[in-house]
Design an enzyme around this catalytic site. Structure first.
Site, mmCIF file in Angstrom:
data_model
loop_
_atom_site.group_PDB
_atom_site.id
_atom_site.type_symbol
_atom_site.label_atom_id
_atom_site.label_comp_id
_atom_site.label_asym_id
_atom_site.label_seq_id
_atom_site.Cartn_x
_atom_site.Cartn_y
_atom_site.Cartn_z
ATOM 1 N N THR A 46 -14.862 5.367 2.884
ATOM 2 C CA THR A 46 -13.422 5.474 3.070
ATOM 3 C C THR A 46 -12.859 6.406 2.002
ATOM 4 O O THR A 46 -13.606 7.043 1.264
ATOM 5 C CB THR A 46 -12.739 4.101 2.972
ATOM 6 N N CYS A 47 -11.538 6.430 1.912
ATOM 7 C CA CYS A 47 -10.895 7.346 0.970
ATOM 8 C C CYS A 47 -11.155 6.970 -0.485
ATOM 9 O O CYS A 47 -10.913 7.777 -1.373
ATOM 10 C CB CYS A 47 -9.394 7.408 1.237
ATOM 11 N N ASN A 48 -11.620 5.744 -0.757
ATOM 12 C CA ASN A 48 -11.858 5.405 -2.168
ATOM 13 C C ASN A 48 -13.118 4.587 -2.386
ATOM 14 O O ASN A 48 -13.236 3.923 -3.406
ATOM 15 C CB ASN A 48 -10.647 4.662 -2.758
ATOM 16 N N SER A 111 -9.215 -2.534 -2.715
ATOM 17 C CA SER A 111 -8.687 -1.201 -2.432
ATOM 18 C C SER A 111 -7.855 -0.653 -3.582
ATOM 19 O O SER A 111 -7.404 -1.388 -4.459
ATOM 20 C CB SER A 111 -7.830 -1.238 -1.161
ATOM 21 N N GLY A 193 -4.343 9.547 13.476
ATOM 22 C CA GLY A 193 -5.097 8.312 13.293
ATOM 23 C C GLY A 193 -4.227 7.171 12.790
ATOM 24 O O GLY A 193 -2.997 7.208 12.862
ATOM 25 N N TYR A 195 -3.558 6.150 9.797
ATOM 26 C CA TYR A 195 -2.648 6.474 8.707
ATOM 27 C C TYR A 195 -1.359 7.092 9.245
ATOM 28 O O TYR A 195 -0.279 6.869 8.703
ATOM 29 C CB TYR A 195 -3.305 7.444 7.726
ATOM 30 N N ALA A 196 -1.475 7.881 10.317
ATOM 31 C CA ALA A 196 -0.281 8.508 10.888
ATOM 32 C C ALA A 196 0.676 7.454 11.422
ATOM 33 O O ALA A 196 1.887 7.527 11.201
ATOM 34 C CB ALA A 196 -0.688 9.480 11.989
#
Length: 410
Positions: A46-48, A111, A193, A195-196
């Site tokens: 994922t992003c992190n 997160s 997606g 997040y949008a």
């Protein structure tokens, strides 16, 4: 045995996580192909965070060490020096620690923005990707499916659902320090997606009136109609007309040539790998907000309702159900065997209704002992339940097989 190698924003540089995420797609299959003792694998990128969840053959001597090296060996071929960085920073978990960690990750408790909403979907997409690649196992499937259930419990009991935590909202909070009136700015979303969708909700809560969306996949029109925003057909035109650009897509990278140096503009990059070339920050008038900057501004809130306790309880119940499975199978098999013997005696007669009733009876008789077995396992008294089986039914639970066998005691 379950194993997890995990690296996150807390102990690994974002640049390393970004490059590792590019190798995530084939890591699970490569590890299984290279090492016979690895039964299955699910990789979450994922992003992190970058995490490899494996099921290992048992018994495996020094299994965690072998699995650690197995993942790093595969990454070495694709990630090079980043595999060495992972070796220095990654945390290794095994056994029941893995289940608790997975439940905690899925619930957003690990997160960058604690309690974020998007991570649950990302974890489940990782499972579907592994399933499509044929790298899952029944145990990994159960663990990931139960992670989604644990997440719902955490959100209900710890009241995270109403908090609206997400990276997108954190990013808008930072942008908001520079915006006095959201109704007067034009916002472009790049990507359609999850997040949008979250970002649109957060923008609408801030009274943003002019929100537009661009997608390189051609889904902008349908997405825009669904959320009441405007679709853009050309990325550069959309960026030119926007005061704020927010990206989260795996299909496009915004470069300096896409961003005109005509006025002040804020560009937010929520993607990993990056959706925005760092050189965009050098374009005159542009302020770039990326994941690394967001990480520095993320705070750890006090969670109400005992979120970690809920996760711990869910993980303990998962372990109890797994441990109780052989005893449950033994009870059910014993009753089914008795039922089949009785039905065999009645074969040849008009016994359809009788057979149906007896099968229902067998299910009823199995239910209560199955529940008691799981409760005993959760309370650490499974041995007492197994001894009771032997005393009451003359059954011995055989733990040598995957699901347990039974032996009648004469």
């Amino acid at each position: 045995m379950l194993f997890c190698l995990t690296a996150s924003h807390r102990n690994t540089e974002f640049d390393v996580l970004e490059r590792l995420s590019l190798a995530a797609g084939s890591t699970g299959a490569d590890v299984i192909a290279a090492h016979d003792f690895v039964r299955g694998a699910v990789v979450v990128a994922t992003c992190n965070r970058f995490e490899a969840y494996l099921e290992l053959d048992e018994p495996v001597s020094a299994g965690a060490v072998l699995a650690h090296e197995a993942v790093l060996d595969v990454l070495q071929a694709t990630a090079g020096a980043d595999a060495d960085a992972l070796r220095r920073s990654a945390v290794v978990l095994q056994g029941d620690e893995v289940v608790r960690h997975l439940f905690s990750v899925s619930s957003g408790l690990e997160s960058m923005v604690v309690g974020e909403e998007e991570i649950t979907g990302q974890v489940q997409r990782a499972l579907r990707t592994a399933r499509d690649a044929g790298t899952t196992t029944p145990l990994l499937e159960q663990a990931f499916q139960r992670a989604a259930h644990a997440t719902r419990e955490v959100r209900a009991k710890a009241d995270l659902a109403g908090e609206g935590r997400s990276l997108a909202r954190l990013a808008l909070d930072l942008v908001g320090s520079r915006i006095t009136d959201w109704s007067g700015v034009t916002v472009l979303l790049v990507g359609t997606g999850s997040y949008a969708a979250t970002t649109i909700a957060a923008l609408q809560a801030r009274d943003a009136a002019d929100v537009r969306v661009y997608s390189s996949t051609g889904r902008a029109q349908r997405f825009a109609a669904k959320y009441g925003v405007r679709a853009e057909s050309d990325l550069r035109t959309g960026i030119r007309d926007a005061d704020i650009v927010i990206t989260c897509t795996a299909r496009y990278t915004v470069g300096p040539d896409d961003v005109p140096a005509d006025r002040a503009r804020i560009v937010v990059d929520l993607g990993l790998p990056r959706n925005v070339d760092p050189a965009v920050a050098e374009v005159e008038g542009v302020t770039l907000i990326d994941l690394e900057l967001l990480g520095k501004h993320a705070t750890v809130p006090e969670l109400s309702g005992g979120a970690h306790e809920v996760v711990g309880s869910a993980a303990a119940m998962f372990a109890a159900e797994r441990d109780a499975a052989p005893a449950v199978v033994a009870v059910r098999s014993h009753i089914q065997a008795a039922l089949e013997a009785e039905l065999e005696r009645l074969r040849g007669d008009d016994t359809e209704r009788t057979e149906s009733a007896l099968r229902h009876l067998a299910g009823v008789l199995s239910h209560a002992p199955s529940v008691r077995a799981r409760e005993a396992a959760a309370e650490g008294r499974l041995d007492e339940f197994e001894r009771a089986l032997e005393i009451v039914f003359g059954i011995e639970v055989d733990l040598s097989s995957e699901h347990g066998n039974l032996r009648a005691v004469s």
